[in-house]
Design a protein around this motif. Structure first.
Motif, PDB file in Angstrom:
ATOM      1  N   ARG A   1       2.004  18.710 -16.806  1.00  0.00           N
ATOM      2  CA  ARG A   1       2.486  17.466 -16.212  1.00  0.00           C
ATOM      3  C   ARG A   1       2.406  17.508 -14.691  1.00  0.00           C
ATOM      4  O   ARG A   1       2.017  16.532 -14.043  1.00  0.00           O
ATOM      5  CB  ARG A   1       3.926  17.205 -16.643  1.00  0.00           C
ATOM      6  CG  ARG A   1       4.102  16.764 -18.095  1.00  0.00           C
ATOM      7  CD  ARG A   1       5.525  16.337 -18.377  1.00  0.00           C
ATOM      8  NE  ARG A   1       5.970  15.315 -17.453  1.00  0.00           N
ATOM      9  CZ  ARG A   1       7.241  14.888 -17.367  1.00  0.00           C
ATOM     10  NH1 ARG A   1       8.167  15.414 -18.157  1.00  0.00           N
ATOM     11  NH2 ARG A   1       7.563  13.955 -16.495  1.00  0.00           N
TER      12      ARG A   1
ATOM     13  N   PRO B   1      11.325  18.995 -15.794  1.00  0.00           N
ATOM     14  CA  PRO B   1      10.009  18.628 -15.252  1.00  0.00           C
ATOM     15  C   PRO B   1      10.063  17.479 -14.250  1.00  0.00           C
ATOM     16  O   PRO B   1       9.389  17.526 -13.210  1.00  0.00           O
ATOM     17  CB  PRO B   1       9.206  18.231 -16.499  1.00  0.00           C
ATOM     18  CG  PRO B   1       9.902  18.906 -17.637  1.00  0.00           C
ATOM     19  CD  PRO B   1      11.355  18.945 -17.259  1.00  0.00           C
TER      20      PRO B   1
ATOM     21  N   THR C   1       5.323  21.950 -18.661  1.00  0.00           N
ATOM     22  CA  THR C   1       5.640  21.369 -17.362  1.00  0.00           C
ATOM     23  C   THR C   1       4.461  21.498 -16.402  1.00  0.00           C
ATOM     24  O   THR C   1       4.185  20.589 -15.609  1.00  0.00           O
ATOM     25  CB  THR C   1       6.885  22.042 -16.768  1.00  0.00           C
ATOM     26  OG1 THR C   1       7.989  21.865 -17.654  1.00  0.00           O
ATOM     27  CG2 THR C   1       7.237  21.447 -15.413  1.00  0.00           C
TER      28      THR C   1
END
Length: 397
Positions: free
Chosen positions: A272, A381, A269
């Motif tokens: 990202r 996420p 996560t």
């Protein structure tokens, strides 16, 4: 049968059972009884294993220490690491157990704020000498070594600027000078990097953070690759009273069972989130070792082998008011001076971990007023990125 009050107050044996608990019991007893003086001598002199007084050790501390030993690759002949009451207690145990007045330390100039204070203030009062050097530049670390230098202390990945130390160069410099290399591996964890496999003599952790992972236990850990040093660390922790709580050790043991799952999820996560922040208006800088624009990206790739961790830092375009608007808008993400929690948390180093540093000193290591550190957790996420994006937009209003 006549009721004997003494038999009730002095009864301390657990009920007999042929089965054993799946979860470790919490051993809250401060003292442990021995059969006679000879048996107590045998425990203190190492002929028998046992506990005496909880400041000198207790079962829950032994259990969690053995788990961290295994994760960090501590060999049995080294004697095992020591669990302390906090991460700073682990740092202090190392210094008080292995060094003496007049010894010189070379420390990374981007350590955790309290570690920096210890190096630049408290240790000087105790008669130690300290020089700070840029850990991303092994030549600068080497140049700071003196004949009286006994120890180099660095973080693998610095808090909160996420700079990646030149660990290969620093390890080579320490070995050539015959001095100890201590590595605070809290950010990286043994999931991301193993210091003992890469030249470190001492490894330190704040177990409060990722390894425990739930913001409900405060612990530290320190271990050396030498049995005599580990005995000195143990003696220092016992003498200075850095004893960990049995309950905190029990909580950490529960947390560490899911450590690798939490770390992997949060790391994915974080990558990202870092990329998403890079495209947000109002964000002028993003720091994540996995991004190509990170100043130590190439070194991070070589050193960490793709394990870039769960920490992301970024700088908002503006000062304190912009920061406050962002933090107020991110109402579902705790603003708290911690990291490694199962949930994402936000930190503002200028007002928390590094507030003791002068503004000029903070700026010199890249901590502006708009600097935000994110400890990424295991949430969805997309939801996390959406909340942060909305908060950044609100900060520009």
């Amino acid at each position: 049968m006549k009721n004997d009050h003494r038999s009730v107050t002095r009864r301390s044996s657990a009920p007999v059972s042929v089965s054993r608990p799946v979860s470790s019991p919490i051993h809250t007893s401060v003292v442990y009884r021995s059969t006679d003086a000879d048996e107590l001598d045998s425990q203190y002199e190492g002929r028998l294993k046992g506990y005496t007084y909880s400041r000198e050790g207790h079962p829950n501390a032994t259990i969690i220490a053995e788990k961290i030993d295994w994760l960090e690759g501590v060999k049995p002949e080294w004697g095992g690491g020591v669990v302390t009451g906090s991460g700073m207690a682990a740092v202090s145990t190392m210094l008080l157990g292995l060094l003496e007045k007049g010894d010189h330390i070379v420390a990374g100039d981007q350590l955790y704020g309290r570690s920096l204070r210890l190096m630049t203030d408290d240790l000087l009062r105790l008669g130690f000498e300290v020089d700070l050097a840029d850990p991303t530049d092994a030549a600068a670390v080497k140049a700071a070594i003196r004949p009286e230098t006994k120890l180099i202390l660095v973080e693998t990945v610095s808090n909160p600027t996420l700079r990646v130390a030149d660990m290969a160069g620093i390890a080579a410099a320490a070995k050539a000078a015959g001095i100890l290399l201590a590595v605070d591996n809290t950010f990286t964890t043994p999931r991301g990097w193993k210091p003992f496999e890469n030249g470190a003599d001492i490894v330190i952790h704040s177990l409060t953070k990722l390894l425990s992972g739930h913001s409900d236990s405060m612990l530290g850990y320190v271990a050396a690759r030498d049995a005599a040093m580990n005995k000195a660390l143990y003696d220092a922790a016992v003498t200075w009273g850095f004893t960990p709580s049995p309950f905190d050790c029990w909580l950490a043991e529960r947390g560490i069972a899911t450590f690798e799952l939490r770390y992997d999820r949060a790391e994915a996560t974080a990558a990202r989130l870092a990329d998403a922040l890079g495209g947000m208006k109002g964000v002028k800088r993003v720091l994540y070792p996995g991004r190509a624009d990170h100043p130590d990206h190439n070194r991070a790739g070589d050193l960490l082998k793709g394990r870039f961790g769960n920490m992301v830092s970024f700088t908002l375009d503006g000062g304190r008011e912009v920061v406050n608007r962002f933090l107020r808008a991110a109402e579902h993400i705790p603003f708290a001076p911690t990291l490694g929690d199962v949930g994402t948390t936000l930190s503002h180093p200028a007002s928390s971990s590094h507030r003791a540093l002068a503004a000029e000193r903070r700026a010199a290591i890249g901590i502006e007023e708009g600097f935000i550190r994110v400890s990424v957790g295991i949430e969805d996420p997309d939801q996390l990125i959406g909340e942060i994006e909305a908060a950044v937009a609100a900060s520009r209003a």
